[in-house]
Design a protein around this motif. Sequence first.
Motif, short mmCIF file in Angstrom:
data_model
loop_
_atom_site.label_atom_id
_atom_site.label_comp_id
_atom_site.label_asym_id
_atom_site.label_seq_id
_atom_site.Cartn_x
_atom_site.Cartn_y
_atom_site.Cartn_z
N GLY A 1 3.35 -2.82 3.36
CA GLY A 1 2.37 -3.75 3.89
C GLY A 1 1.61 -4.46 2.79
O GLY A 1 1.44 -5.69 2.82
N VAL A 2 1.18 -3.69 1.82
CA VAL A 2 0.42 -4.29 0.72
C VAL A 2 1.29 -5.28 -0.05
O VAL A 2 0.85 -6.37 -0.39
CB VAL A 2 -0.12 -3.19 -0.22
N ALA A 3 2.55 -4.90 -0.30
CA ALA A 3 3.45 -5.80 -1.01
C ALA A 3 3.60 -7.11 -0.24
O ALA A 3 3.51 -8.20 -0.81
CB ALA A 3 4.81 -5.14 -1.22
N LEU A 4 3.82 -6.98 1.06
CA LEU A 4 3.96 -8.18 1.89
C LEU A 4 2.67 -9.00 1.87
O LEU A 4 2.71 -10.23 1.77
CB LEU A 4 4.29 -7.80 3.33
N GLY A 5 1.56 -8.31 1.95
CA GLY A 5 0.28 -8.98 1.97
C GLY A 5 0.03 -9.74 0.68
O GLY A 5 -0.35 -10.91 0.70
N VAL A 6 0.25 -9.06 -0.44
CA VAL A 6 0.03 -9.72 -1.72
C VAL A 6 0.98 -10.90 -1.89
O VAL A 6 0.59 -11.97 -2.35
CB VAL A 6 0.21 -8.71 -2.88
N ILE B 1 5.09 0.37 7.63
CA ILE B 1 4.75 -0.77 6.79
C ILE B 1 3.35 -0.59 6.21
O ILE B 1 3.07 -1.00 5.10
CB ILE B 1 4.90 -2.07 7.59
N GLY B 2 2.51 0.05 6.99
CA GLY B 2 1.19 0.37 6.46
C GLY B 2 0.24 -0.81 6.47
O GLY B 2 0.52 -1.87 7.05
N ASN B 3 -0.87 -0.61 5.80
CA ASN B 3 -1.92 -1.62 5.77
C ASN B 3 -1.42 -2.93 5.14
O ASN B 3 -0.80 -2.91 4.09
CB ASN B 3 -3.09 -1.06 4.95
N LEU B 4 -1.69 -4.05 5.80
CA LEU B 4 -1.22 -5.32 5.27
C LEU B 4 -2.13 -5.87 4.17
O LEU B 4 -1.67 -6.54 3.27
CB LEU B 4 -1.10 -6.35 6.39
N LEU B 5 -3.40 -5.58 4.30
CA LEU B 5 -4.32 -6.18 3.34
C LEU B 5 -4.49 -5.27 2.14
O LEU B 5 -4.72 -4.07 2.29
CB LEU B 5 -5.68 -6.44 4.01
#
Lengths: 499, 160
Positions: free
Chosen positions: A107-112, A236-240
């Motif tokens: 999620g973090v990777a996608l968010g970043v 996926i976990g946290n997006l932000l």
Amino acid sequence: MDIFSNLAMGFGVAFTLQNLFLCFLGCMIGTLVGVLPGVGPVATIAMLLPITFGLDPTGALIMLAGIYYGAQYGGSTTAILVNIPGEATAVVTTLDGHQMAKQGRAGVALGVAALGSFFAGCVATIFIAALGAPLTRFAQLFGPAEYFSLMVMGLVFSTVLARGSILKALLMVFLGLLLATVGTDLETGQERVTLGIQQLSDGVDFAPLAMGIFGFAEIIRNLENPEARDVVRSKIGNLLPNWSEIKQSIKPVLRGTAIGSILGILPGNGAVLGPFASYAMEKKLAKDPSRFGKGAIEGVAGPESANNAGAQTAFIPLLTLGIPPNAVMALMVGAMTIHGIIPGPQVMTKNPELFWGMIASMWIGNAMLVIINLPLVGIWVKLLKVPYRLMFPAILIFCSIGIYSINNSIQDVYFTAFFALVGYIMIKLGFEPAPMLLGFVLGKLMEEKLRQALILSRGSFTTFIERPVSATLLAVALIMLVIALLPAMSKKRDQAFQE
Amino acid sequence: MSEQISGEPDKESGRGILQDVGAGVFLILISLFFLWQAWDLPRGSLRAMGAGMLPMSIAVILGAGGVLLVIMSLVKGGERLTTPHVRGLFFVLGGLILFGLTVRWLGLIVAGPLSMMFASFATADVRPVEAAIFAVVMTAFCIGLFKFLLGLPIPIITFI
């Protein structure tokens, strides 16, 4: 301030209901083809060209542009979640992005990636707006000799940036130029190499060529080497990203944006170089380079920003000089010509609402893409689970209908099949098709400019060296080629492409 | 046209041939083809180029490059050619050609499922029933999208 009034006009154009919808549609389709490995933006845009016939030119180009940069966003989703680059520019993202996903930080990777891309997109939009006018004025000073030299430089770049042997890439450019000579000679009206086929008297059509090589030959290649899809099973976990992750990413994003924007302007598909350059830079600057390849967030933030910035600034050579820097932009030329707009410096003065509308729509599209990509990521993951045995017949039917509909011509379907065969043979022989396509696209214009320049100089080639701008461009091209061919550099280049 | 060039490069795809030898021969064949076709065109002079000038000169460069590739490859060695995926080629291109053959004659309602079904066999893990259902559903979707939503003049049914 000129830029602001122009941008305001652009937003006025882009914010109409129809154009907003088209922009959204383009971004959606773009994300879709970006996510799906094996369907590239080139084949998609070629296949959707007939759909845009009924639209006004601004709307059509807004949608096509959306597909293009939407695919850049979508490509990173696949890179992070499946470890397959959905698009060529997302190759680098697989390195650290997929590692992050394996550690449960998908999620973090996608968010970043999305936020970095959004930032880069905003900056690139301003960059285009600011550079558009001066570059256009500069371009109006160009004579045929300068145009010719600029295109030579673009083609040289494209060979240096292509994977594999430079000699082979260079020969592909010549093959493209050769294919472009087929058809009626513009000055004398004589038919060249048309084999008596009536359709060929207008030259080889771009859509069957692009679709055959990038659509169908790719399908066969994918069938030959089935990719193991290792879709991340963990959550996926946290997006932000949290505060410390943001702090870690800010600088890479800024640097990536700068590198990507500048490389994107280069004619000859500089945009593909952006992510590689950014990754290499972050690795060099990092305190602990060993973290790279094991899920370093900088290795996602930098290249993703670079890739999106480059994708957008690649519009600059097209909009200001009328020279497409890559295959997608070549299709844009096709789309513009269909609607009676000749790409080049005059677009900005003659069709300001198209020029600025498109630029404004890019910013809107980038904002939409953050929404399309982040909250909807679940949908894209599901889509990735569709097996290829179902996907490729679907691609086949879409492409078939698309190619038939461009001219309502069955012959185009057969041409596509022929070029697919040639494209597959080329893949087998280790040829990279992208430089050929660029050579083909620039061929007609180059021949025209070459002839004009030689008429002006009464048949003397020295005109290309005597004129300062032209000489500089050629010198840059030559230096690039020599550097790339130096043994030390070519080793580095191989490494860069292997990573 | 497809028979003319396509037949020739296939000869190189045997086992054990150096990839760049094949690549060079491929370019030489194309170069010869263009030289043959452009031979009779007027070449003109640099001051006023004729129609044949560029095709001829580019073809010569391409052919020379091909020869260079062959020589370098024979001297230095390199990768070998791998066997082509004949099954994929046959069914994917066959599907495309079937579409071309039937779309005007019978309409999309036949051409769609037919070409998709045929192409499905390009992979070994084909499931015929699944492929057939999928082909019919996709065709219906395409008719809805391209014909009714976008109004493209593609023939749907022509045999009734």
